[in-house]
Write an enzyme that holds these catalytic residues in place. Sequence first.
Site, PDB file in Angstrom:
ATOM      1  CD  GLU A 528      -9.250  -1.103  -7.548  1.00 59.64           C
ATOM      2  OE1 GLU A 528      -9.114  -2.005  -8.397  1.00 59.64           O
ATOM      3  OE2 GLU A 528      -8.347  -0.745  -6.764  1.00 59.64           O
ATOM      4  CG  ASN A 589      -7.530   0.734  -3.832  1.00 59.94           C
ATOM      5  OD1 ASN A 589      -7.191  -0.437  -3.888  1.00 59.94           O
ATOM      6  ND2 ASN A 589      -7.993   1.392  -4.890  1.00 59.94           N
ATOM      7  CD  GLU A 621      -9.690  -3.257  -4.672  1.00 59.83           C
ATOM      8  OE1 GLU A 621      -8.489  -3.002  -4.907  1.00 59.83           O
ATOM      9  OE2 GLU A 621     -10.524  -3.512  -5.558  1.00 59.83           O
ATOM     10  CG  ASP A 650      -5.545  -4.375  -4.286  1.00 61.51           C
ATOM     11  OD1 ASP A 650      -5.504  -5.044  -5.329  1.00 61.51           O
ATOM     12  OD2 ASP A 650      -5.684  -3.140  -4.254  1.00 61.51           O
ATOM     13  CD  GLU A 714      -5.467  -6.176  -8.713  1.00 59.10           C
ATOM     14  OE1 GLU A 714      -5.567  -4.943  -8.703  1.00 59.10           O
ATOM     15  OE2 GLU A 714      -4.648  -6.810  -8.013  1.00 59.10           O
TER      16      GLU A 714
HETATM   17  P1  C2E Z   1      -4.539  -1.204  -7.218  1.00 52.80           P
HETATM   18  O1  C2E Z   1      -5.504  -1.097  -6.125  1.00 52.80           O
HETATM   19  O2  C2E Z   1      -3.961  -2.541  -7.448  1.00 52.80           O
HETATM   20  O3  C2E Z   1      -5.254  -0.650  -8.491  1.00 52.80           O
HETATM   21  C1  C2E Z   1      -5.107  -1.185  -9.735  1.00 52.80           C
HETATM   22  C2  C2E Z   1      -4.178  -0.420 -10.553  1.00 52.80           C
HETATM   23  O4  C2E Z   1      -3.880  -1.119 -11.742  1.00 52.80           O
HETATM   24  C3  C2E Z   1      -4.755   0.929 -11.016  1.00 52.80           C
HETATM   25  O5  C2E Z   1      -3.679   1.838 -11.130  1.00 52.80           O
HETATM   26  C4  C2E Z   1      -5.290   0.597 -12.381  1.00 52.80           C
HETATM   27  O6  C2E Z   1      -5.408   1.717 -13.228  1.00 52.80           O
HETATM   28  C5  C2E Z   1      -4.236  -0.362 -12.874  1.00 52.80           C
HETATM   29  N1  C2E Z   1      -4.720  -1.257 -13.943  1.00 52.80           N
HETATM   30  C6  C2E Z   1      -5.963  -1.770 -14.083  1.00 52.80           C
HETATM   31  N2  C2E Z   1      -6.008  -2.560 -15.139  1.00 52.80           N
HETATM   32  C7  C2E Z   1      -4.780  -2.596 -15.686  1.00 52.80           C
HETATM   33  C8  C2E Z   1      -4.218  -3.272 -16.816  1.00 52.80           C
HETATM   34  O7  C2E Z   1      -4.878  -4.037 -17.580  1.00 52.80           O
HETATM   35  N3  C2E Z   1      -2.915  -3.080 -17.089  1.00 52.80           N
HETATM   36  C9  C2E Z   1      -2.171  -2.259 -16.282  1.00 52.80           C
HETATM   37  N4  C2E Z   1      -0.909  -2.109 -16.622  1.00 52.80           N
HETATM   38  N5  C2E Z   1      -2.665  -1.617 -15.221  1.00 52.80           N
HETATM   39  C10 C2E Z   1      -3.980  -1.782 -14.919  1.00 52.80           C
HETATM   40  P2  C2E Z   1      -3.728   3.228 -10.426  1.00 52.80           P
HETATM   41  O8  C2E Z   1      -5.085   3.798 -10.561  1.00 52.80           O
HETATM   42  O9  C2E Z   1      -2.567   3.970 -10.933  1.00 52.80           O
HETATM   43  O10 C2E Z   1      -3.535   2.898  -8.909  1.00 52.80           O
HETATM   44  C11 C2E Z   1      -2.354   2.409  -8.450  1.00 52.80           C
HETATM   45  C12 C2E Z   1      -2.457   2.026  -7.018  1.00 52.80           C
HETATM   46  O11 C2E Z   1      -2.686   3.171  -6.227  1.00 52.80           O
HETATM   47  C13 C2E Z   1      -3.639   1.160  -6.723  1.00 52.80           C
HETATM   48  O12 C2E Z   1      -3.353  -0.152  -7.011  1.00 52.80           O
HETATM   49  C14 C2E Z   1      -3.846   1.388  -5.255  1.00 52.80           C
HETATM   50  O13 C2E Z   1      -2.989   0.556  -4.512  1.00 52.80           O
HETATM   51  C15 C2E Z   1      -3.423   2.807  -5.111  1.00 52.80           C
HETATM   52  N6  C2E Z   1      -4.597   3.649  -5.013  1.00 52.80           N
HETATM   53  C16 C2E Z   1      -5.354   4.150  -6.016  1.00 52.80           C
HETATM   54  N7  C2E Z   1      -6.362   4.872  -5.496  1.00 52.80           N
HETATM   55  C17 C2E Z   1      -6.277   4.811  -4.161  1.00 52.80           C
HETATM   56  C18 C2E Z   1      -7.036   5.336  -3.064  1.00 52.80           C
HETATM   57  O14 C2E Z   1      -8.050   6.003  -3.217  1.00 52.80           O
HETATM   58  N8  C2E Z   1      -6.605   5.057  -1.821  1.00 52.80           N
HETATM   59  C19 C2E Z   1      -5.507   4.309  -1.598  1.00 52.80           C
HETATM   60  N9  C2E Z   1      -5.131   4.073  -0.346  1.00 52.80           N
HETATM   61  N10 C2E Z   1      -4.745   3.785  -2.592  1.00 52.80           N
HETATM   62  C20 C2E Z   1      -5.149   4.022  -3.866  1.00 52.80           C
HETATM   63 MG    MG Z   2      -6.991  -1.796  -5.533  1.00 51.78          MG
HETATM   64 MG    MG Z   3      -4.300  -4.310  -7.249  1.00 51.45          MG
END
Ligand code: C2E
Ligand code: MG
Ligand code: MG
Length: 760
Positions: A528, A589, A621, A650, A714
Amino acid sequence: MRRHVVSAALLCLLGTLWFLLWTAMAPGTVAIGYLFMPLSMSVGGLAVHTLLRSASLAPSGRRFWLLLEICCFLFAAGFSVLAFDAFRQAPELPAMPPLGAALIGAGVLVAMWGVAQVPLGVTTWYERGKQWLDRTIAFLGCATVLWHFGISPMFWAPEPWTPSALVVLLLACLFAAGSITKVSYIAGGPVDRRAMRLVASTGLIAAGVALLAVLGGYHGILPGQAVCMPASGLLIALGARRQLAAVDDPRESGGSNVWLPYLAVLAVDVPVADVLIRPWHWAPGVWEGRAVVLAAVVVTALVALRQYVVYRENAGLLREKQKSEALLRHEATHDQLTGLANRALFRYALDRALEAGPATVLLADLDEFKTVNDSLGHDAGDALLVAFAQVLRAAAGPGAEVARLAGDEFAVLVPGGVRGEEVAERIAAATVVPISEQRLLVRFSAGLATAPPDTSASDVLRQADAALYAAKERGRANWVRYAWGMERPKSAHARLGGDLRRALDAGEFRLVYQPIVALDDGRIVGVEALVRWDHPERGLVSPADFIPAAERTGLIVPLGRWVLRETCRQAAAWIAEFGPEVLDKAAPNVSVRQLHDPDFVADVAAALADHGLPANILVLELTESAVLRGQHVSEVLHELHDMGVRLALDDFGTGESSLSLLRAFPAAIVKLDKSFVDGIELDEPDTPAAQARQAVARAVAQLADALGLDTVAEGIESQEQADRLLRLGYHVGQGYHLGRPMPPEQLTEIFAARRVRAAA
Ligand code: C2E
Ligand code: MG
Ligand code: MG
């Protein structure tokens, strides 16, 4: 007209020259001196006649000038009779013949009548009464002076005047006094003010002639006849010319005459002083002195009366001014619609309250007010605001300041001794039933803040505002009390918005990739893509902090386009390096704003084509709320699906209609949200909620299986969770336990190591 004025001036000049000549050597007959007056009066009459012929005057103005013309010719006739006698009796000076006196007297009467007829443009009887009072004062003052110095001395002059001459003089003086006072009140209108002044000055000339005759006796009569009197003809001609000019140029400014009554008091004091200083002079006419003093008393009394009237008027004006000031003050400090205090007054009250002690502010905001305005119209919206204002006033209780700050935003300065929450509860209790004429069920959000004394009003309002914002964030229809740090995310968001554009241009964003792993053998099956912002000052910024701002500002569209292309580029590079089986999904995403971008589908196609990535590797996603957004989004999703791109739901399970979505939406993958993974490893969940979450996780797996969808669990943080999920039917997972988001180089190393292992 110019000819008349020049002739009249010439006559004056000739008269003066003749008089000088006569005094020096007395050539010819003295009767010549009597010719200038009838001649100049005729010229004056002709000037007025020309005016009447060539100008279109208002009826009342025309009447005045017509009467003046008649007066001129009556004078001319009267003085001709006198001149005739002068030639007959020369070298003796003639006495005024009765016919001449009659003609001149008639002329004065006609002139007085004319002056009296000039309208003053005053309409109300009160104003007219006031003016009559003023004019009476002025007239009495003027007449007393003229009488005392002009007429009365003639009675005991050494050479007493003939009765006819006296009558003429008396009339002239009356005309002088009357017209001067009248003229002072003309402020534009049918007769030009300055023309009228010129004509009225002839009265002064008559008085001057009388004075000359009294003081100079025999020697005063000739200069009066030859020099002074012809000047009246000139004045009348000038007046006519002035009126003619005023017709062409009607700009006329009215003057004020507040000084006139006071001048009259001063004037009447002069004869009084004279009587006191020269009592012997007036001895022959004791009654004369008395009359003068009496006149002075009357003038003074009338001025006192006038003063009282002015005082009353001023008091009235003052009252009116105070009233309108109070009204203005109220308007400047209150909201017109609801009658509540406005922001300025509220701040003022808050400042006062903070000077005295701690103060509590409640900010309330109607939920969905815009919907009411848009759907029911602004009148309904206004009525709702008024009704809500009443609710607030009642809930706030006596002593509270209630204000409307803007639109649907209200503020209550809670009185000391009352808790803000009590007021909020009372508002909530009053709004469980429909309010306003339209019987609308309103809901409100409120923020509460209590500040210690000497905090600034702005700070308290900012805190209450942050609390209100937090209340809105938490779902509507509730209230939140301010807690330290609450206002920060909001302002941080605002700053971020401005920074994002620059960051995008400066290339400060980069992608990290989190492995998506097969739960049975731990093999990486996909990645991802997660965006990171390498901020020059703040270091690495999490997407949770800037994605909302990017969505609000629309910058998510270019940012998302970059993420999409970069993911495709990187995935294609890995496939090129390690072969097609290195990963079967690369998942960026996608935000709902991107789905509304008309170029989105073309962008996806271009990103795949430009880097030669097979469409079935790309997984987009999307969150449930994004796919719920109407027909257009649904079409876009089907187009993407038809291209062979896979779509993943997602954070599955956190939305409202997750299950029904699965049918309507061409999803290929369901990503079970982390909240269902938390605690999944427990054999006996301790709370019913935890039990329910386990049940959902199980049901989603079965449903996906039945519908032929792939699943990804996830947020897996432990091996126990991975094991339990595998048993529940999940084959693929993602989480810190399986692999943290990492820079692409690190994954390249992992893939390379895997290739070495496989080769071995
Ligand atoms: P998401 O798509 O649900 O991404 C998963 C988030 O959960 C990611 O946080 C990831 O680092 C985190 N995560 C993965 N495994 C674990 C785990 O075992 N424990 C915990 N506590 N967290 C875990 P991140 O990278 O901070 O991203 C947060 C959200 O930001 C993402 O949720 C997504 O909705 C959004 N996002 C990130 N990158 C993009 C992007 O390029 N475009 C868009 N539109 N949204 C993005
Ligand atoms: Mg995601
Ligand atoms: Mg997610």
